[in-house]
Scaffold this motif. Structure first.
Motif, short mmCIF file in Angstrom:
data_model
loop_
_atom_site.label_atom_id
_atom_site.label_comp_id
_atom_site.label_asym_id
_atom_site.label_seq_id
_atom_site.Cartn_x
_atom_site.Cartn_y
_atom_site.Cartn_z
N GLY A 76 0.75 -0.96 0.13
CA GLY A 76 -0.03 -0.03 0.10
C GLY A 76 0.97 1.26 -0.08
N LEU A 77 2.08 1.18 0.84
CA LEU A 77 2.93 2.09 0.68
C LEU A 77 3.51 2.65 -0.63
N ASP A 106 -6.84 7.74 -1.06
CA ASP A 106 -6.41 6.57 -0.61
C ASP A 106 -7.78 5.96 -0.07
N THR A 124 -3.11 -5.01 0.96
CA THR A 124 -2.70 -6.04 1.96
C THR A 124 -3.99 -5.92 3.15
N LYS A 125 -4.77 -5.12 3.27
CA LYS A 125 -5.92 -5.16 4.08
C LYS A 125 -7.07 -5.84 3.50
N TRP A 135 -4.54 -4.23 9.36
CA TRP A 135 -5.94 -4.61 9.55
C TRP A 135 -6.39 -5.20 8.63
C1 PLP Z 1 -1.85 0.00 6.02
C2 PLP Z 1 -2.16 1.28 5.03
C3 PLP Z 1 -1.48 1.55 4.10
C4 PLP Z 1 -0.20 0.97 3.65
O1 PLP Z 1 -0.29 -0.45 3.30
P1 PLP Z 1 0.95 -1.44 3.39
O2 PLP Z 1 0.39 -2.55 2.43
O3 PLP Z 1 1.14 -1.85 4.72
O4 PLP Z 1 2.21 -0.88 2.82
C5 PLP Z 1 -1.91 2.84 3.13
N1 PLP Z 1 -2.89 3.09 3.55
C6 PLP Z 1 -3.78 2.87 4.57
C7 PLP Z 1 -5.00 3.72 4.91
C8 PLP Z 1 -3.34 1.85 5.51
O5 PLP Z 1 -4.17 1.35 6.34
#
Ligand code: PLP
Length: 395
Positions: free
Chosen positions: A89-90, A186, A210-211, A340
């Motif tokens: 996500g990053l 986001d 990832t979430k 999460w």
């Molecule tokens: C966790 C998260 C990210 C980053 O995701 P990763 O896969 O951990 O790098 C970005 N935005 C939000 C809102 C998140 O909760």
């Protein structure tokens, strides 16, 4: 999307997109799912072929059938021109930002942003000669006053994943566009099932795959979906940086997506039930969940969203560290950890300090962020009720 028989475009529900998009059994000997493709080299048969560069795949780093299977689903869900799968996500946030700026430019980032977005902006982007300013997540049309001639990107996160302010995406998009900037949103919390930022005027949508997409806490992924106009920049930065997601990880995302709709529904229902119940409990000062009528941005959430996520926060009355420790250390079903979106419930004590610069966080008390998993609701309530009691007793 095409009807299998007639080949003509049809409008399908998001559930149908999730279950049928991005897989072509005829290309896989009839097997239902696109399997894991591992591979760097893609072979060309003739000199003419390698000169023409017209094959569907040229080199593994640019993608393979497994990564494309995910991209096709997210493109359809977000109503995007195209999507790129990236390793986290990053990475989705950093590639999206880099696609908008060059040295000498300026960006505006919501004060509620995911903290590593701030680290990237204040660190990497600053070193590259890009300035970052933070704005009040509730600024809406007021963003126009912050725009400068060199402001090229606005990063929004709605709701903020620690403090849950809902952002006025159409107003931000208007201000950004009139000032010559792109709006990146986001959308990890709502998923494309409950919010489609491109339709509200955003240019680029990012997800921490990832979430909710992966849904089982067992892989990292991110996605970047864009309008036609913003696509070339995103694709170029991703290609130039050599960013690639493996077929193994892509497979886990594709697998998670097939059940996203029913998981979101269950997470939503459980989270709402627990959030409303928490509002009636002792020690609870405020529950920060946009779908609750008590939330300050509830009307905005109702206007733009069609559902809510698994994640919210609860503010408990002021108490010393011993109470916070008593709350989290004795939990039996909720676990403590970052991230999460998995099937298991999580609880994270939140410290807001240096990561709020535009609008200082002044609420008194201790904030806990909860991800509501797929356990039985009554069991989760009992775990939290006992935690609140320990919190009180430790004061
Ligand atoms: C966790 C998260 C990210 C980053 O995701 P990763 O896969 O951990 O790098 C970005 N935005 C939000 C809102 C998140 O909760």
């Amino acid at each position: 999307m095409n009807d299998k028989k007639s080949g003509s475009p049809v409008q399908q529900s998001l559930e149908t997109v999730l279950t049928h998009h991005g897989r072509v059994p005829d290309d896989q000997f009839g097997f239902v799912n696109t399997p894991v493709y591992r591979g760097s080299t893609v072979l060309f048969k003739t000199l003419a072929d390698i000169e023409a560069q017209q094959q569907r795949f040229l080199y593994g780093r640019a993608g393979n059938p497994t990564t494309e299977s995910v991209e096709a689903v997210i493109t359809a869900l977000e109503g995007a021109h195209r999507t790129r799968l990236v390793p986290s996500g990053l990475a989705a946030i950093t590639v999206a930002l880099l696609s908008c700026v060059q040295a000498g430019d300026d960006i505006l980032v919501t004060d509620s942003a995911y903290e590593p977005s701030r680290t990237f902006s204040d660190g990497f982007l600053a070193r590259m000669g890009v300035t970052t300013r933070y704005y009040d997540p509730r600024i809406g049309a007021g963003l126009a006053e912050l725009m400068r001639p060199n402001t090229k990107a606005v990063l929004a996160e709605s709701p903020g994943s620690l403090t849950f302010e809902v952002q006025d995406i159409p107003a931000l998009a208007k201000a950004a566009h009139e000032g010559g900037a792109r709006l990146i949103v986001d959308n990890s919390w709502a998923s494309p099932l409950y919010l489609q930022p491109l339709a509200l005027g955003a240019d680029i949508v990012v997800h921490a795959g990832t979430k909710m997409f992966v849904g089982h806490s067992d892989a990292f992924a991110g996605t970047i979906s864009t309008t036609e106009e913003s696509w070339a920049g995103v694709d170029r930065v991703r290609r130039e940086l050599g960013i690639f997601t493996s077929g193994d990880d892509a497979f886990l995302v594709a697998r998670g997506l097939r059940t996203l709709a029913i998981r979101m529904k269950e997470h939503q229902q459980r989270a709402l039930e627990i959030a409303s119940w928490l509002e009636t409990q002792s020690e609870v000062v405020q529950v920060l969940h946009p779908a609750l009528p008590s939330h300050p941005d509830h009307a905005l959430w109702q206007r733009d969203f069609t559902g809510s996520g698994s994640l919210f926060a609860v503010l408990l009355a002021p108490a010393p560290r011993a109470s916070v420790a008593a709350f989290v250390d004795g939990l039996s079903l909720f676990s403590m950890g970052y991230s999460w979106g998995g099937y298991e419930s999580l609880c994270l004590p939140v410290k807001l300090g240096k990561n709020r610069t535009a609008v200082p966080w002044t609420a008194q008390g201790n904030l806990f962020r909860l991800h509501i998993g797929l356990e039985g609701v009554e069991d989760l309530k009992a775990d939290l009720a006992a935690a609140i009691e320990r919190y009180s007793l430790a004061r």
